[in-house]
Write a protein that holds these residues in place. Structure first.
Motif, PDB file in Angstrom:
ATOM      1  N   VAL A 661       0.494  -1.592   0.188  1.00  0.00           N
ATOM      2  CA  VAL A 661       0.074   0.153  -0.076  1.00  0.00           C
ATOM      3  C   VAL A 661       0.941   1.227   0.369  1.00  0.00           C
ATOM      4  CG1 VAL A 661      -1.726   1.546   1.075  1.00  0.00           C
ATOM      5  CG2 VAL A 661      -1.893  -0.763   0.941  1.00  0.00           C
ATOM      6  N   PRO A 662       1.832   1.755   0.977  1.00  0.00           N
ATOM      7  CA  PRO A 662       2.188   2.359   0.579  1.00  0.00           C
ATOM      8  C   PRO A 662       3.863   2.799  -0.726  1.00  0.00           C
ATOM      9  CG  PRO A 662       3.924   1.217   2.594  1.00  0.00           C
ATOM     10  CD  PRO A 662       2.042   0.744   1.956  1.00  0.00           C
ATOM     11  N   LEU A 663       4.289   1.894  -0.326  1.00  0.00           N
ATOM     12  CA  LEU A 663       5.005   1.749  -2.125  1.00  0.00           C
ATOM     13  C   LEU A 663       4.243   2.204  -3.151  1.00  0.00           C
ATOM     14  CD1 LEU A 663       6.667  -1.895  -2.184  1.00  0.00           C
ATOM     15  CD2 LEU A 663       7.094   0.648  -1.506  1.00  0.00           C
ATOM     16  N   ILE A 664       2.720   1.933  -3.623  1.00  0.00           N
ATOM     17  CA  ILE A 664       1.828   2.371  -4.478  1.00  0.00           C
ATOM     18  C   ILE A 664       1.258   4.005  -4.560  1.00  0.00           C
ATOM     19  CG2 ILE A 664      -0.712   2.441  -5.620  1.00  0.00           C
ATOM     20  CD1 ILE A 664      -1.031  -0.481  -4.797  1.00  0.00           C
ATOM     21  N   GLN A 665       1.506   4.027  -2.606  1.00  0.00           N
ATOM     22  CA  GLN A 665       0.962   5.801  -2.818  1.00  0.00           C
ATOM     23  C   GLN A 665       2.274   6.720  -3.065  1.00  0.00           C
ATOM     24  OE1 GLN A 665      -0.230   5.613   1.898  1.00  0.00           O
ATOM     25  NE2 GLN A 665      -1.904   6.162   0.795  1.00  0.00           N
ATOM     26  N   LEU A 666       3.728   6.182  -2.613  1.00  0.00           N
ATOM     27  CA  LEU A 666       4.829   6.155  -3.138  1.00  0.00           C
ATOM     28  C   LEU A 666       5.007   6.348  -4.198  1.00  0.00           C
ATOM     29  CD1 LEU A 666       6.861   7.113  -1.688  1.00  0.00           C
ATOM     30  CD2 LEU A 666       8.536   4.810  -1.903  1.00  0.00           C
ATOM     31  N   ALA A 667       4.804   5.134  -4.951  1.00  0.00           N
ATOM     32  CA  ALA A 667       4.663   5.459  -6.725  1.00  0.00           C
ATOM     33  C   ALA A 667       3.655   6.783  -7.419  1.00  0.00           C
ATOM     34  CB  ALA A 667       4.285   3.927  -7.202  1.00  0.00           C
ATOM     35  N   SER A 668       2.636   6.917  -6.871  1.00  0.00           N
ATOM     36  CA  SER A 668       1.909   8.289  -7.231  1.00  0.00           C
ATOM     37  C   SER A 668       2.597   9.399  -7.356  1.00  0.00           C
ATOM     38  CB  SER A 668       0.648   7.661  -6.321  1.00  0.00           C
ATOM     39  OG  SER A 668       0.132   8.303  -4.866  1.00  0.00           O
ATOM     40  N   PHE A 669       3.343  10.025  -6.116  1.00  0.00           N
ATOM     41  CA  PHE A 669       3.732  10.716  -5.980  1.00  0.00           C
ATOM     42  C   PHE A 669       5.441  11.360  -7.386  1.00  0.00           C
ATOM     43  CE2 PHE A 669       3.722  10.349  -1.087  1.00  0.00           C
ATOM     44  CZ  PHE A 669       1.824  10.678  -0.861  1.00  0.00           C
ATOM     45  N   MET A 670       5.535  10.340  -7.925  1.00  0.00           N
ATOM     46  CA  MET A 670       6.698   9.826  -8.687  1.00  0.00           C
ATOM     47  C   MET A 670       5.966   9.834 -10.767  1.00  0.00           C
ATOM     48  SD  MET A 670       9.479   7.781  -7.645  1.00  0.00           S
ATOM     49  CE  MET A 670       8.416   6.252  -6.483  1.00  0.00           C
ATOM     50  N   PRO A 671       7.198  10.257 -11.223  1.00  0.00           N
ATOM     51  CA  PRO A 671       6.192  10.203 -12.671  1.00  0.00           C
ATOM     52  C   PRO A 671       5.862   8.431 -13.088  1.00  0.00           C
ATOM     53  CG  PRO A 671       8.272  11.728 -12.713  1.00  0.00           C
ATOM     54  CD  PRO A 671       7.881  11.250 -11.473  1.00  0.00           C
ATOM     55  N   PRO A 672       5.259   8.653 -13.256  1.00  0.00           N
ATOM     56  CA  PRO A 672       5.437   7.030 -14.648  1.00  0.00           C
ATOM     57  C   PRO A 672       6.288   6.563 -14.708  1.00  0.00           C
ATOM     58  CG  PRO A 672       3.869   8.566 -15.750  1.00  0.00           C
ATOM     59  CD  PRO A 672       4.048   9.015 -14.996  1.00  0.00           C
ATOM     60  N   THR A 673       6.967   7.465 -15.827  1.00  0.00           N
ATOM     61  CA  THR A 673       8.587   6.897 -16.468  1.00  0.00           C
ATOM     62  C   THR A 673       9.988   6.453 -14.861  1.00  0.00           C
ATOM     63  OG1 THR A 673       9.269   9.528 -16.543  1.00  0.00           O
ATOM     64  CG2 THR A 673       8.127   8.427 -18.202  1.00  0.00           C
ATOM     65  N   ALA A 674       9.579   7.121 -13.566  1.00  0.00           N
ATOM     66  CA  ALA A 674      10.491   7.241 -12.813  1.00  0.00           C
ATOM     67  C   ALA A 674      10.608   5.716 -12.666  1.00  0.00           C
ATOM     68  CB  ALA A 674       9.878   7.706 -11.808  1.00  0.00           C
ATOM     69  N   VAL A 675       8.681   5.067 -12.187  1.00  0.00           N
ATOM     70  CA  VAL A 675       8.656   3.811 -12.075  1.00  0.00           C
ATOM     71  C   VAL A 675       8.079   2.822 -12.847  1.00  0.00           C
ATOM     72  CG1 VAL A 675       8.095   3.767  -9.774  1.00  0.00           C
ATOM     73  CG2 VAL A 675       6.215   4.383 -11.163  1.00  0.00           C
ATOM     74  N   PRO A 676       8.443   2.786 -14.463  1.00  0.00           N
ATOM     75  CA  PRO A 676       8.108   2.217 -14.903  1.00  0.00           C
ATOM     76  C   PRO A 676       7.765   0.848 -15.346  1.00  0.00           C
ATOM     77  CG  PRO A 676      11.047   1.935 -15.516  1.00  0.00           C
ATOM     78  CD  PRO A 676      10.559   2.815 -14.340  1.00  0.00           C
ATOM     79  N   MET A 677       8.315  -0.218 -14.676  1.00  0.00           N
ATOM     80  CA  MET A 677       8.099  -1.734 -14.487  1.00  0.00           C
ATOM     81  C   MET A 677       6.608  -1.404 -13.436  1.00  0.00           C
ATOM     82  SD  MET A 677      10.715  -3.430 -15.849  1.00  0.00           S
ATOM     83  CE  MET A 677       9.719  -5.073 -15.182  1.00  0.00           C
ATOM     84  N   PHE A 678       6.125  -0.689 -13.155  1.00  0.00           N
ATOM     85  CA  PHE A 678       4.436  -0.895 -11.606  1.00  0.00           C
ATOM     86  C   PHE A 678       3.692   0.134 -12.432  1.00  0.00           C
ATOM     87  CE2 PHE A 678       1.987   1.687  -9.723  1.00  0.00           C
ATOM     88  CZ  PHE A 678       1.622   0.926  -8.242  1.00  0.00           C
ATOM     89  N   SER A 679       4.036   1.234 -13.511  1.00  0.00           N
ATOM     90  CA  SER A 679       3.040   1.649 -14.146  1.00  0.00           C
ATOM     91  C   SER A 679       2.540   1.533 -15.325  1.00  0.00           C
ATOM     92  CB  SER A 679       3.521   3.162 -14.253  1.00  0.00           C
ATOM     93  OG  SER A 679       5.066   3.222 -16.072  1.00  0.00           O
ATOM     94  N   CYS A 680       3.368   0.209 -15.693  1.00  0.00           N
ATOM     95  CA  CYS A 680       3.142  -0.140 -17.194  1.00  0.00           C
ATOM     96  C   CYS A 680       1.638  -0.922 -16.723  1.00  0.00           C
ATOM     97  CB  CYS A 680       3.749  -1.237 -18.111  1.00  0.00           C
ATOM     98  SG  CYS A 680       4.648  -2.327 -16.964  1.00  0.00           S
ATOM     99  N   GLY A 681       2.004  -1.646 -15.736  1.00  0.00           N
ATOM    100  CA  GLY A 681       0.901  -2.369 -15.187  1.00  0.00           C
ATOM    101  C   GLY A 681      -0.398  -2.221 -14.414  1.00  0.00           C
ATOM    102  N   VAL A 682      -0.305  -1.157 -13.965  1.00  0.00           N
ATOM    103  CA  VAL A 682      -1.106  -0.962 -13.599  1.00  0.00           C
ATOM    104  C   VAL A 682      -2.819  -0.910 -13.901  1.00  0.00           C
ATOM    105  CG1 VAL A 682      -2.574   0.974 -11.847  1.00  0.00           C
ATOM    106  CG2 VAL A 682      -0.063   0.593 -12.045  1.00  0.00           C
ATOM    107  N   MET A 683      -2.566  -0.371 -15.434  1.00  0.00           N
ATOM    108  CA  MET A 683      -3.697  -0.813 -15.514  1.00  0.00           C
ATOM    109  C   MET A 683      -4.484  -2.235 -15.923  1.00  0.00           C
ATOM    110  SD  MET A 683      -6.094   1.646 -16.291  1.00  0.00           S
ATOM    111  CE  MET A 683      -7.657   1.491 -17.246  1.00  0.00           C
ATOM    112  N   SER A 684      -4.244  -2.972 -16.686  1.00  0.00           N
ATOM    113  CA  SER A 684      -4.044  -4.572 -16.101  1.00  0.00           C
ATOM    114  C   SER A 684      -5.032  -5.000 -14.905  1.00  0.00           C
ATOM    115  CB  SER A 684      -2.827  -5.103 -16.869  1.00  0.00           C
ATOM    116  OG  SER A 684      -2.450  -6.287 -16.828  1.00  0.00           O
ATOM    117  N   ARG A 685      -3.961  -4.707 -13.834  1.00  0.00           N
ATOM    118  CA  ARG A 685      -4.229  -4.962 -12.499  1.00  0.00           C
ATOM    119  C   ARG A 685      -5.619  -4.635 -12.523  1.00  0.00           C
ATOM    120  NH1 ARG A 685       0.098  -3.716  -8.145  1.00  0.00           N
ATOM    121  NH2 ARG A 685      -1.535  -4.618  -6.629  1.00  0.00           N
ATOM    122  N   LEU A 686      -6.333  -3.075 -12.495  1.00  0.00           N
ATOM    123  CA  LEU A 686      -7.513  -2.787 -12.467  1.00  0.00           C
ATOM    124  C   LEU A 686      -8.581  -3.556 -13.340  1.00  0.00           C
ATOM    125  CD1 LEU A 686      -7.104   0.853 -12.357  1.00  0.00           C
ATOM    126  CD2 LEU A 686      -7.662  -0.260 -10.276  1.00  0.00           C
TER     127      LEU A 686
END
Length: 1141
Positions: A661-686
């Motif tokens: 949970v805090p990791l996801i919140q932390l990722a939300s503070f950064m641009p998606p390019t800073a967390v590419p491995m996570f950001s590209c899979g968020v829509m798929s998870r939804l």
């Protein structure tokens, strides 16, 4: 001819132009001619001749052009703006004579001055009758009169009085009266020559009293001196001044009251003999008595206390102690034991503030004896039965200890301290007393001599941190901060760290903020290394993780954003040490740059359980400095790069749900390019989320996407899922789905859950609304199409497995209305979306209301036929709830209100429309609340006015609601009671709005209620056959069912009760209530209101109206049946009880 002779010759009527020329030369600084120089050179005989010639010139000018005509002629001729040449000439001559006279006074020595006195008399008469327009001349003559007074010449009293009077008047008129107030003070001795009792001086006396109304006089130093002097003018004037100040006291500000107190003190200090006695007895002692006997809620109590306190603060001045001792002695000691607690509380404050009372002229033994009695009295006051007195005594005793610690015997100090700490701090009867102890101990702590004793006693108070009163906990923490500030003791010895952290974890904002203030330097020592900050953070988490989260929420208040970011990066190094790959190269480089062992990360050892808490701390810290980071782009890029480089490793290493949970919140503070491995899979998870997923599983992901600017993708997913779940038409579906990379089953429930989350949070809602009208309008259209699914469920007798569930369709229907409201507010300049809601209202009326039918007994056996009816009610109530919200936020216009009220009418007219009464009442409340009674005053007589029409409809609908409630109670009492109970909140809210209107059409609401209650009660009274059955009700429970509900609602609010009683008066006075039984019913209602203790004034007014009607039946029912006679007699008894309240 010399200048002297020429000037002397010019001072006559024939040579007046030469005279004016000389005066002009004198005023012109560039010219060498000076009147004073000429007069000094003149021999005595020439000066006397000059004054005689001036007297003659002045007489001639004033006879030819008297002062009454200087302004009067211009007014008659309508020439106020441009004065005439004659008036200008006359003013110039008089002004010239005034100038010469004033200069003559300056050079006057032992010369006879009878001619000059004559000139001055004439000028004095001019000053008295001078019009306001001639201000410069007025000032010049005024200065002459003042100079004459100062010179002490003949008739100085007359001229001095006039100068003083004019100065006093001008000090009230001028915008900047400082100079004039100074002149009033210079002339204050004039008053000594005036007779206080003379009628001639009454106007001056009134002006003198006006000075005490003027802040300019009260604040000004010379004004203050003058006001002090007035106390010594005449002994009878003192009481008049005091009365004026008392009348004005309510309107004085706090600073002005302080000046008034100083004036009283200085007047007392200067006074002697009879004046001193009067000031003490009439003024100071009067204030003392008022400070004791006034109610604490009085608007002047605080001002009186302020004045008396000023004398207490000046005890260091000579004779003040003796004065206080003598004046308080006859009143204070009796007041301390008075029966009234407010008197005791007020006198306690005065007693402890002025402590000690003694007469310096008495022997030391007598003084010691008096002070000991006073200390015993103070101890007794701490045991007073009333908490207010105990609180005031606590304050007073603490002030005494702080002021007199080194003078009091140690045993007395110990007794007081133990009394406060051991007993009053644990006073279970009053949180105010407990709070007062901690607030007042801070006063004692200001005295360093108290620290050794308090260091021993304060640890016994540690459990006060857990007091059930928040204000006590706050006061206790404020005391701990004082202990820390003055270094009286170690605060953790008073209350240990575990208790502080436990309270920090669970307490309110106010308490938590103070605990963080207390602990900040302990867990965030800014002067230590970053490694030490991290170690303290880990220690805090290990001690209490919840407290750690609270602590770092407030950390930004105590240090710079730079330090917060440094702590975040230090925690990052600690987290990196937990990952198998060790620190990355950037960390090594940073360590080399810092070239210090302090940069090495703190180690967690084997305690990996605190990793989620460390991540939570980073999130909290980042959020607290988010504004600062946005303002510093370089710092933001650096921080994002640092955390972005390790986020993928964190996701792999920390798989615990608490860490995710805090990791996801932390990722939300950064641009998606800073967390590419996570950001590209968020829509798929939804997309792959299960339909019944809890909000915690998807809320963070939705927030992430919105913060990354990908709200359009979420909206597209929601729109697609809702579109696909609608019943398919014969035509083939669109081929645009080829763009979707993965095939996922449509999940309308989840789509609506996503939509609910997005529009329930401000940050995500703003991101979605910023997308513009096109995608949102498409979603709005899709949601509107779900009406078809609802209608299919309504109209079919069997469940179609191809159709979405009823719950999903109903939820989509609600979101359609809510989304329309958002779009109307944010994206529409017209009324497109209000029109959409009106179309839905028409759909509800045409398609849903036919199904809103109460099932018959025959239908009850057929379960299939009974199912549509509850769904129709749910649809109707859901739509009305949306409409209520639209009206609540002020989006509804006149057309919309009319359409919704029409729908409400149709609902109530339908067979089972009564089921929707709880949803209709809030609509009526919001419609009525959208108009202000003041707005309709101009249109009150206009029956065609839209406001009058709409409110008339509201009143009619309300009447229909009351009729339906009465009908249901008759047909099905149990169901009727449930319906009435569910309608109570809506009724209460609506009546709160209706009571604001004292005229038609909303005043008819109370007419309806009154009529229903009277009719229901009359029906019961008419059914009585035995006299014993006539019972006067004492509470709402004794009333018939509907009256019981309505009266319970009416009696909840004083204003509503008053409005109802006003309607009772109006109805009875109009003789709408005619027979005895109806009057008895009215009195039964009034009896219930009487027992509820509501609105005595309105109750008596209603009783008087009933009395006038009831006595008409005194003869009529003298020979009537027993029941009627008993009803009459009981009515008279009830009436008398009410009238004698």
């Amino acid at each position: 001819m010399s200048k002297r002779e020429a000037f002397l010759e010019a001072a006559c009527k024939e040579n007046v132009e030469d005279f004016l020329r000389f005066i002009q030369l004198h005023k012109d600084k560039a010219e060498p001619f000076d009147v004073e120089e000429v007069l000094q050179e003149m021999p005595r005989e020439q000066r006397e001749a000059l004054w005689r010639r001036l007297a003659s010139l002045l007489q001639d000018v004033l006879l030819e052009f008297p002062t009454e005509r200087w302004e009067g002629r211009r007014e008659e001729e309508g020439m106020q703006e441009e004065p005439t040449a004659d008036s200008k000439h006359a003013v110039a001559v008089v002004d010239g004579v005034t100038l010469v006279s004033t200069v003559s006074l300056q050079v006057l020595q032992d010369d006879p001055y009878s001619p000059l006195l004559e000139v001055t008399r004439r000028l004095h008469d001019v000053l008295v009758s001078l019009p306001v327009s001639e201000a410069p001349l007025q000032n010049h003559i005024h200065a002459l009169c003042e100079a004459w007074w100062k010179k002490g010449l003949q008739e100085k009293e007359r001229f001095g009085r006039t100068a003083f009077f004019v100065s006093l008047q001008k000090s009230f008129i001028l915008k900047k009266p400082g100079a004039e107030i100074q002149r009033v003070w210079r002339l204050h001795d004039v008053l000594l020559s005036l007779d206080y009792t003379s009628e001639e001086n009454k106007q001056i006396i009134d002006l003198l009293l006006q000075c005490f109304h003027r802040p300019a006089h009260i604040r000004n130093d010379d004004g203050k001196r003058f006001l002090v002097f007035l106390f010594s003018w005449n002994v009878n004037f003192i009481w008049v001044i005091h009365g004026t100040i008392k009348n004005q006291l309510e309107f004085y500000s706090k600073p002005i009251t302080a000046h008034i107190a100083e004036i009283y003190f200085r007047a007392w200090k200067k006074a002697s003999g009879e004046f001193l006695e009067k000031i003490e007895s009439l003024c100071i002692q009067d204030f003392m008595q008022n400070a004791i006997f006034l109610h604490r809620a009085s608007p002047v109590h605080s001002k009186v206390r302020q004045i008396v306190s000023y004398f207490h603060m000046r005890k260091d001045c000579r004779n003040v102690d003796k004065m206080l001792y003598n004046l308080y002695r006859p009143i204070l000691w009796k007041a301390l034991s008075a029966p009234n607690f407010e008197v005791r509380a007020n006198s306690t404050l005065l007693f402890t503030e002025a402590f000690p009372f003694y007469d310096p002229s008495e022997s030391n033994e007598k003084i010691d004896e008096n002070i000991q009695k006073q200390l015993d009295t103070a101890m007794n006051l701490l045991d007073d039965p009333h908490p207010t007195v105990r609180s005031n005594a606590t304050l007073g005793v603490c002030k005494i200890l702080a002021k007199c610690w080194e003078l009091l015997p140690p045993t007395i100090i110990t007794d007081f301290a133990k009394k406060l700490v051991a007993e009053l701090a644990a006073d279970s009867s009053s949180p105010d007393v407990r709070c007062s102890v901690f607030k007042c101990l801070t006063i004692v702590l200001d005295n360093a001599l108290s620290h050794p004793l308090l260091e021993k006693l304060l640890p016994t108070l540690k459990y006060s941190l857990h007091d059930n009163s928040e204000k006590v906990r706050i006061a206790f923490l404020d005391m701990l901060m004082k202990v820390k500030a003055v270094r009286a003791a170690k605060f953790w010895d008073v209350c240990n760290m575990d208790h502080l952290l436990a309270r920090l974890a669970i307490d309110s904002h106010s308490v938590s903020k103070r605990i963080v203030d207390l602990l900040f330097k302990s867990f965030f020592p800014v002067n230590e290394s970053e490694k030490e900050w991290c170690n303290r953070c880990i220690t805090l988490i290990q001690m209490n993780p919840m407290a750690a989260r609270k602590f770092y929420q407030f950390a930004y208040r105590h240090t710079a954003p730079t330090n917060i970011i440094k702590l975040m990066l230090a925690i990052r190094r600690v987290l990196n040490s937990c990952i198998q790959v060790d620190c990355d190269m950037t960390d090594i480089n940073d360590s080399n740059k810092e070239n210090s062992a302090q940069a090495a990360p703190a180690l967690l050892g084997k305690d990996m359980t605190i990793v989620p808490s460390l991540l939570e701390v980073v999130v909290i810290l980042w959020r607290s400095v988010s504004k600062a980071l946005k303002q510093n782009e370089e710092a933001q890029k650096y921080t994002c790069a640092k955390f972005g480089s390790v986020m993928s490793k964190y996701f792999q290493a920390f798989e615990d749900e608490r860490a995710t949970v805090p990791l996801i919140q932390l990722a939300s503070f950064m641009p998606p390019t800073a967390v590419p491995m996570f950001s590209c899979g968020v829509m798929s998870r939804l997309r792959r989320m299960d339909s019944g997923a809890a909000p915690a599983q998807y809320s963070q992901l939705l927030d992430c996407l919105c913060s990354w600017g990908q709200a359009a993708d979420i909206l597209e997913l929601i729109t697609d899922w809702l579109t696909e779940s609608l019943p398919k038409k014969d035509k083939a579906t669109s081929g645009r789905k080829v763009c979707i990379m993965e095939t996922v089953e449509a999940k309308p429930d989840l789509a609506l859950a996503y939509l609910e989350h997005i529009f329930s949070h401000t940050s995500t809602r703003e991101k979605v609304l910023a997308l513009g009208a096109k995608p949102l309008k498409q979603l709005h259209t899709v949601l509107g199409n779900w009406k078809l699914v609802l209608y299919s469920h309504l109209s079919s007798t069997t469940e179609d497995p191809k159709h979405a569930s009823v719950e999903t369709a109903l939820n989509a229907f609600k979101h359609h209305g809510r989304l329309g409201a958002h779009l109307q507010h944010n994206l529409s300049d017209g009324r497109d979306y209000l029109l959409s809601l009106e179309h839905v209202a028409a759909w509800v009326a045409d398609r849903v209301l036919p199904f809103l039918a109460k099932r018959s007994d025959d239908d009850s056996e057929d379960s299939e036929k009974s199912q549509p009816q509850p769904l129709a009610a749910e649809i109707t109530e859901s739509f009305l709830t949306v409409c209520r919200d639209v009206l609540l936020v002020g989006l509804g216009d006149e057309t919309f209100k009319g359409q919704i009220l029409h729908l409400c009418s149709l609902i109530l007219l339908s067979e089972a429309g009564y089921l929707c009464i709880p949803a209709v009442l809030p609509i009526l409340k919001e419609v009525a609340n959208s108009y202000a009674p003041e707005d309709s005053k101009e249109t009150e007589e206009n029956q065609e006015d839209p406001t009058t029409v709409v409110l008339g409809v509201v009143s009619n609908i309300f009447q229909k609601i009351i009729e339906l409630l009465a009908r249901r109670l008759r047909k099905d009492p149990e169901e009727g009671k449930q319906l009435c109970q569910s309608a109570v909140p809506g009724l209460s809210d609506f009546l709160q709005v209706a009571q604001l209107w004292d005229r038609a059409p909303l005043s008819g609401v109370f007419s309806t209620l009154f009529a229903v209650i009277v009719v229901e009660k009359r029906h019961l009274l008419q059914k009585i056959e035995h006299p014993e059955a006539v019972i006067i009700p004492e509470s709402v429970d004794d009333m018939p069912p509907l009256s019981r509900i309505l009266l319970s609602v009416l009696l909840k609010s004083q204003p509503v009760t008053r409005a109802f009683l006003a309607e009772v008066c109006t109805s009875v006075d109009s003789e709408a209530i005619g027979n005895l039984v109806e009057l008895a019913a009215v009195l039964h209602v009034l009896a219930v209101i009487k027992h509820a203790g509501q609105s005595k004034a309105g109750l008596k007014s209603a009783a008087v109206s009933v009395q006038q009607q009831l006595y008409k039946h005194a003869v009529t029912f003298a020979d009537s049946t027993d029941v009627q006679r008993v009803i009459y007699e009981s009515s008279v008894t009830t009436l008398n009880e009410i009238l004698h309240l």
